[in-house]
Structure formats: structure tokens, C-alpha cells
Scaffold this motif. Structure first.
Motif: not given
Length: 65
Positions: A33-40, A42-48, A54-61
Motif C-alpha cells: 500500500d505504501w509503495a503504491e502511494k509512493w509511486i502515485m 512520484k508519477k501521478g499514476k500507477l501502471t501495470i 512492487i510484486k517483484r520486490v515483495l517476492d524478493k523480501l
């Protein structure tokens, strides 16, 4: 390492301060949730591709545990 990945790792470490080392799904959901807000902010929109990153980084963690 991308800016998103660096920021997510930093935020994740901040969330884990004072907690057990084990990764909890609740914290990862909050991090997503935090990452999605961070991108919004920074960029103003959230793309696929952003969501996939985000999912890749979460899987890494998850795998670090």
C-alpha cells in the motif's frame, strides 16, 4: 536497484524496527500500500508495470526470510 526497490526496502526495514525478524503478511500488505502511494506521489499514476515491480520486490523480501 531501482528507486522503488530502495525505497521499499528502507520502508520495510523501518516497519520491522522493534519487531521479530520474521516477515509477516500484514507488514508486506502495508508495504505494498505504501509503495503504491509512493509511486502515485512520484508519477501521478500507477501502471501495470509499476504493480509488477512492487510484486517483484515483495517476492524478493519474502525470499530473504
Amino acid at each position: 536497484m531501482t528507486d522503488l526497490e530502495k525505497s521499499m526496502k528502507k520502508q520495510y526495514q523501518y516497519q520491522l524496527l522493534g519487531r521479530h525478524v520474521n516477515v509477516h503478511e500484514k507488514e508486506l500488505a502495508q508495504l505494498q500500500d505504501w509503495a503504491e502511494k509512493w509511486i502515485m506521489k512520484k508519477k501521478g499514476k500507477l501502471t501495470i508495470s509499476d504493480e509488477n515491480e512492487i510484486k517483484r520486490v515483495l517476492d524478493k523480501l519474502r525470499s530473504v526470510d
